[in-house]
Design an enzyme around this catalytic site. Structure first.
Site, PDB file in Angstrom:
ATOM      1  NE  ARG A  94      -2.948   0.242  -0.430  1.00 20.67           N
ATOM      2  CZ  ARG A  94      -4.234   0.339  -0.828  1.00 20.67           C
ATOM      3  NH1 ARG A  94      -4.737  -0.817  -1.493  1.00 20.67           N
ATOM      4  NH2 ARG A  94      -5.094   0.813  -0.034  1.00 20.67           N
ATOM      5  CE1 TYR A 140     -14.435  -2.298   8.253  1.00 21.42           C
ATOM      6  CE2 TYR A 140     -16.275  -1.936   9.777  1.00 21.42           C
ATOM      7  CZ  TYR A 140     -14.832  -1.761   9.387  1.00 21.42           C
ATOM      8  OH  TYR A 140     -14.213  -0.971  10.290  1.00 21.42           O
ATOM      9  CE  LYS A 142     -12.163  -3.714  10.949  1.00 21.97           C
ATOM     10  NZ  LYS A 142     -10.699  -3.572  10.808  1.00 21.97           N
TER      11      LYS A 142
HETATM   12  P1  NDP Z   1      -8.115   5.291   6.894  1.00 19.12           P
HETATM   13  O1  NDP Z   1      -8.754   5.080   5.402  1.00 19.12           O
HETATM   14  O2  NDP Z   1      -8.083   6.946   7.201  1.00 19.12           O
HETATM   15  O3  NDP Z   1      -6.927   4.698   6.981  1.00 19.12           O
HETATM   16  C1  NDP Z   1      -6.960   3.228   6.530  1.00 19.12           C
HETATM   17  C2  NDP Z   1      -5.319   2.877   6.418  1.00 19.12           C
HETATM   18  O4  NDP Z   1      -5.185   1.634   5.943  1.00 19.12           O
HETATM   19  C3  NDP Z   1      -4.691   3.781   5.164  1.00 19.12           C
HETATM   20  O5  NDP Z   1      -3.384   4.185   5.951  1.00 19.12           O
HETATM   21  C4  NDP Z   1      -4.384   2.918   4.081  1.00 19.12           C
HETATM   22  O6  NDP Z   1      -3.115   3.190   3.330  1.00 19.12           O
HETATM   23  C5  NDP Z   1      -4.327   1.352   4.902  1.00 19.12           C
HETATM   24  N1  NDP Z   1      -4.495   0.327   3.968  1.00 19.12           N
HETATM   25  C6  NDP Z   1      -5.743   0.199   3.231  1.00 19.12           C
HETATM   26  N2  NDP Z   1      -5.528  -1.144   2.569  1.00 19.12           N
HETATM   27  C7  NDP Z   1      -4.253  -1.505   2.691  1.00 19.12           C
HETATM   28  C8  NDP Z   1      -3.555  -2.331   2.221  1.00 19.12           C
HETATM   29  N3  NDP Z   1      -4.209  -3.431   1.281  1.00 19.12           N
HETATM   30  N4  NDP Z   1      -2.255  -2.510   2.398  1.00 19.12           N
HETATM   31  C9  NDP Z   1      -1.496  -1.608   3.318  1.00 19.12           C
HETATM   32  N5  NDP Z   1      -2.265  -0.719   3.828  1.00 19.12           N
HETATM   33  C10 NDP Z   1      -3.387  -0.601   3.388  1.00 19.12           C
HETATM   34  O7  NDP Z   1      -9.283   4.698   7.892  1.00 19.12           O
HETATM   35  P2  NDP Z   1      -9.045   4.493   9.661  1.00 19.12           P
HETATM   36  O8  NDP Z   1      -7.874   5.243   9.887  1.00 19.12           O
HETATM   37  O9  NDP Z   1     -10.409   4.911  10.039  1.00 19.12           O
HETATM   38  O10 NDP Z   1      -9.018   3.071   9.623  1.00 19.12           O
HETATM   39  C11 NDP Z   1      -8.006   2.117  10.316  1.00 19.12           C
HETATM   40  C12 NDP Z   1      -8.428   0.708  10.731  1.00 19.12           C
HETATM   41  O11 NDP Z   1      -9.560   1.024  11.784  1.00 19.12           O
HETATM   42  C13 NDP Z   1      -9.315   0.285   9.841  1.00 19.12           C
HETATM   43  O12 NDP Z   1      -8.833  -1.164  10.096  1.00 19.12           O
HETATM   44  C14 NDP Z   1     -10.580   0.251  10.053  1.00 19.12           C
HETATM   45  O13 NDP Z   1     -11.489  -0.875   9.839  1.00 19.12           O
HETATM   46  C15 NDP Z   1     -10.864   0.792  11.399  1.00 19.12           C
HETATM   47  N6  NDP Z   1     -11.943   1.284  12.059  1.00 19.12           N
HETATM   48  C16 NDP Z   1     -12.391   2.484  11.638  1.00 19.12           C
HETATM   49  C17 NDP Z   1     -13.155   3.293  12.047  1.00 19.12           C
HETATM   50  C18 NDP Z   1     -13.596   4.626  11.960  1.00 19.12           C
HETATM   51  O14 NDP Z   1     -14.747   4.811  12.089  1.00 19.12           O
HETATM   52  N7  NDP Z   1     -12.808   5.218  11.217  1.00 19.12           N
HETATM   53  C19 NDP Z   1     -13.905   2.581  13.255  1.00 19.12           C
HETATM   54  C20 NDP Z   1     -13.726   1.224  13.705  1.00 19.12           C
HETATM   55  C21 NDP Z   1     -12.682   0.706  12.999  1.00 19.12           C
HETATM   56  P3  NDP Z   1      -2.762   2.814   1.665  1.00 19.12           P
HETATM   57  O15 NDP Z   1      -4.067   3.286   1.309  1.00 19.12           O
HETATM   58  O16 NDP Z   1      -1.834   4.046   1.706  1.00 19.12           O
HETATM   59  O17 NDP Z   1      -2.272   1.573   1.855  1.00 19.12           O
HETATM   60  C1  8X3 Z   2     -16.177   1.565  11.485  1.00 15.95           C
HETATM   61  C2  8X3 Z   2     -17.219   1.902  12.531  1.00 15.95           C
HETATM   62  O1  8X3 Z   2     -19.904   2.036  12.675  1.00 15.95           O
HETATM   63  O2  8X3 Z   2     -18.972   2.533  10.580  1.00 15.95           O
HETATM   64  O3  8X3 Z   2     -15.595   0.455  11.899  1.00 15.95           O
HETATM   65  O4  8X3 Z   2     -18.820   0.206  11.154  1.00 15.95           O
HETATM   66  S1  8X3 Z   2     -18.775   1.799  11.833  1.00 15.95           S
END
Ligand code: NDP
Ligand code: 8X3
Length: 258
Positions: A42, A157, A161
């Site tokens: 976004r 959350y 997942k």
């Molecule tokens: P970040 O917060 O760094 O990145 C999240 C991304 O999702 C951003 O680019 C954001 O972009 C985008 N996003 C969120 N909401 C929307 C929306 N409504 N429309 C379009 N884009 C959206 O987090 P991560 O990179 O860590 O997370 C990426 C994925 O990995 C997620 O699904 C998260 O649940 C998952 N994950 C993360 C872990 C972690 O420990 N970091 C572990 C396991 C899974 P913008 O706001 O510009 O739209």
């Molecule tokens: C993100 C990892 O352990 O914070 O999905 O839920 S945890």
């Protein structure tokens, strides 16, 4: 004889949530290997910065994954040479808060479900017909260890997942014989903006999550996706759970004395 992997320069990759964290790292990894990448999110200024960094092999487009019509129009309107997608990484997602269910703000639950479930299926549905009709493709979802194991405050959350994981296993069944692979990546803790978003901008709280441990980076996750995507076409990694070496499991909690 050398093991024959897929030539990354033959791939066009579509990644959502590329304005930060995993998505940006995935874009960098594939562009670095010579693929073409469509990066979405976004925040337009972040997409523009990524475009300035990664150049002509990157196409950026803004949309909210919760909006199916916008997602479908974006995919339908992709310019040459980004039109024929091979790899789709439905990565955009978020966690909001860690409150117990009885105290949670219902709008946080709704936002997580709308983004991680509805937004996720929107991305898959908008891109899948093209992969199937071209007879080649790979869909990645980003699950989480939170979808495999419960933890306090993980409620909605973790539920989102777990949905993603089961959805992808079912999708594998739908796609049998279509030469389209499906992989659910299930990471543990990775330092990105994830905790900053979870704790609604509280930098102190977010940084303590990753304090004093050898955590994983977004590059580690991007590498696992790159590996799965470039394995030969006859190999499908169904689920891949990855955690930092310094994160593991704990015993069941027991309440006594009631
Ligand atoms: P970040 O917060 O760094 O990145 C999240 C991304 O999702 C951003 O680019 C954001 O972009 C985008 N996003 C969120 N909401 C929307 C929306 N409504 N429309 C379009 N884009 C959206 O987090 P991560 O990179 O860590 O997370 C990426 C994925 O990995 C997620 O699904 C998260 O649940 C998952 N994950 C993360 C872990 C972690 O420990 N970091 C572990 C396991 C899974 P913008 O706001 O510009 O739209
Ligand atoms: C993100 C990892 O352990 O914070 O999905 O839920 S945890």
């Amino acid at each position: 004889m050398a093991y024959a992997t897929i030539d990354p320069t033959s791939l066009t990759v579509f990644v959502t949530g590329a304005t930060s964290g995993f998505g940006a790292a995935i874009a960098r990894r594939f562009i670095g290997a010579g693929a073409r990448v469509v990066a979405t999110g976004r925040r337009v200024e972040r997409l523009d910065a990524l475009k300035a960094e990664l150049g002509d092999n990157l196409h950026v487009a803004a949309h909210d994954v919760r909006d199916f019509a916008a997602t479908e129009a974006l995919v339908a309107g992709l310019p040459e040479p980004f039109r024929d997608l091979d790899v789709v990484v439905a990565n955009a997602g978020l966690a909001l808060g860690l409150k117990p269910g009885q105290e949670v703000d219902i709008s946080d639950w709704h936002t997580m479900i709308d983004t991680n479930v509805t937004g996720f299926v929107n991305t898959v549905r908008a891109t899948l017909p093209g992969l199937v009709s071209r007879g080649r493709g790979h869909v990645f979802s980003i699950g989480s260890v939170a979808g495999d194991y419960p933890y306090p405050g993980g409620n909605a959350y973790g539920g989102t997942k777990a949905f993603v994981k089961q959805f992808c296993l079912s999708l594998r069944s739908d796609l049998l014989g279509k030469n389209v692979r499906v992989t659910n990546i299930e990471p543990g803790m990775v330092e990105t903006e994830f905790s900053l978003v979870r704790f609604k901008g509280d930098e102190g709280k977010a940084s303590t999550v990753y304090d004093n441990l050898r955590g994983m980076s977004a590059d580690d996750v991007a590498e696992t996706i790159y590996w799965c995507a470039t394995l030969p076409e006859h190999v499908n990694v169904n689920r891949l759970q990855v955690m930092p070496t310094d994160q593991a499991f704990s015993a069941f909690a027991v309440h006594r004395g009631t």
